[in-house]
Design an enzyme around this catalytic site. Structure first.
Site, PDB file in Angstrom:
ATOM      1  CE1 TYR A 176     -28.284 -55.855  89.489  1.00 35.24           C
ATOM      2  CE2 TYR A 176     -27.290 -54.913  88.127  1.00 35.24           C
ATOM      3  CZ  TYR A 176     -27.006 -54.630  89.269  1.00 35.24           C
ATOM      4  OH  TYR A 176     -26.418 -55.048  90.285  1.00 35.24           O
ATOM      5  CB  THR A 178     -26.737 -51.722  84.227  1.00 34.16           C
ATOM      6  OG1 THR A 178     -26.972 -53.116  85.099  1.00 34.16           O
ATOM      7  CG2 THR A 178     -26.446 -51.219  85.444  1.00 34.16           C
ATOM      8  CE  LYS A 179     -29.362 -57.946  83.363  1.00 40.35           C
ATOM      9  NZ  LYS A 179     -28.530 -58.108  83.159  1.00 40.35           N
ATOM     10  CG  ASN A 180     -30.084 -52.918  76.486  1.00 39.00           C
ATOM     11  OD1 ASN A 180     -28.976 -53.270  76.934  1.00 39.00           O
ATOM     12  ND2 ASN A 180     -29.892 -52.446  75.517  1.00 39.00           N
TER      13      ASN A 180
END
Length: 358
Positions: A176, A178-180
């Site tokens: 997704y 906004t994940k790292n």
């Protein structure tokens, strides 16, 4: 909470080139970009196989299915991780077996897991922190159960030289945005050292086919990582460790500058924690949230309602008490923690927290 425009600006040319390469190729589903990213991400995780899928929740479901969980299976999991694991377990027709979490780490408590009866374990590495995988692996093995990792918040977290995704029989990742490690839309992957598990995921992600129009496995679905997202992820993967280091640096600056007696700060220490979220605790969260809103400080709650108390279950888990989980869900509050956050912004947020007249 995130600034993806600032994050992507330094690599804008590489991202544009990746997208252009796919557009010009005319191949948009399960092509060479997916193959290349799967190989690169498997190598990054220290396993032999990665299988790209449509999103992180599908990855959990397909990973569980590939290790043998299905209708009637009992899957042990925590109830403080946003409901994604529960969604996957219920989609399989399996039974969620909720286990309380450790007070300090907010991840599955191995001692409490050992008291349950289960066929598989889903371990979420919450907020970027690698769970106690050695202990959880020991418990799972003692029960003859398969172990699946939910690594959606822990790309690159490691302990004793082993990266998140290399501890279980299979592991699920979300990409997704906004994940790292984030795509430019929904995307996910299952990683595993087991060739048989990888083969089952490859079949289950595409109608149960072993070859085109020849269905041999099920229940299956259509959940494929597309070429555009794979190309973008391939361009971003070399930056992941650097971005993780910047997240941990943001967390360290918070720890050095927030000084308030009513706040409990997290221990964010690399490499076992990669700072996906900076989650503090307070017994007066509503008042703190109002104070932060008044000072223009973005914040969120991850997660306010434990899975076993979600309305969708009716009274199914009414008699189940998970005291640590319930206390954490009532106290946690997340601050911005991302690679594009400037030191001055961290200091402004810390100053707002310190000015709270609790």
């Amino acid at each position: 909470m995130n600034d993806l425009v600032a994050l992507h600006a330094p690599i804008a040319d590489a991202l544009a080139a990746a997208v252009r390469r796919v557009v010009d190729s005319g191949w948009y589903i399960l092509g060479p970009e997916v193959d290349d990213f799967e190989a690169a991400f498997a190598a990054y995780c220290g396993v032999r196989h990665a299988v790209g899928v449509g999103n992180g929740t599908d990855a959990i479901e397909l990973a569980l299915a590939a290790v043998g969980a299905g209708r009637g299976s009992r899957v042990a999991l925590a109830a403080n991780a946003g409901g994604y694991g529960t969604t996957a377990v219920l989609a399989l027709g399996a039974e969620p077996v909720y286990v309380d979490v450790d007070e300090d780490t907010a991840t599955l408590d191995p001692a409490l897991l050992d008291r349950k009866t289960f066929d598989a374990v889903l371990v979420t590495h919450l907020y970027g922190r690698l769970a106690d995988m050695a202990a959880l692996r020991t418990v799972a093995d003692a029960h003859g159960a398969k172990l699946v990792e939910d690594c959606a918040q822990a790309h690159g977290a490691a302990r004793d030289g082993r990266v998140a995704g290399a501890w279980g029989d299979a592991a699920a990742f979300s990409f997704y945005p906004t994940k790292n490690l984030g795509a430019l839309g929904d995307a996910g992957a299952v990683v595993t050292a087991d060739a048989g598990v990888a083969q089952r995921v490859r079949r289950l992600r595409q109608y149960g086919w072993d070859r085109k129009y020849h269905q041999v496995a099920g229940p299956a679905r259509n959940s494929r990582l597309d070429e555009l997202q794979a190309a973008v992820l391939g361009a971003k993967l070399p930056h992941l460790d650097g971005w993780n280091a910047r997240r941990v640096a943001v967390a360290a600056r918070y720890a050095a500058t927030i000084e308030h007696p009513k706040l409990t700060l997290p221990d964010v220490a690399a490499p076992s924690h990669v700072g996906h979220l900076y989650v503090l605790r307070t017994t007066d969260r509503d008042a703190l949230s109002a104070h932060l809103r008044a000072h223009g400080v973005p914040h969120d709650v991850h997660y306010p309602v434990p899975d076993h108390r979600q309305p969708v279950h009716g009274g199914r888990f009414a008699g189940l008490g998970l005291p640590v989980t319930e206390r954490l869900c009532a106290e946690v509050l997340s601050l911005p923690c991302h690679p594009a956050l400037a030191p001055a912004e961290v200091d402004r947020i810390a100053a707002a927290l310190n000015s709270w007249a609790a």
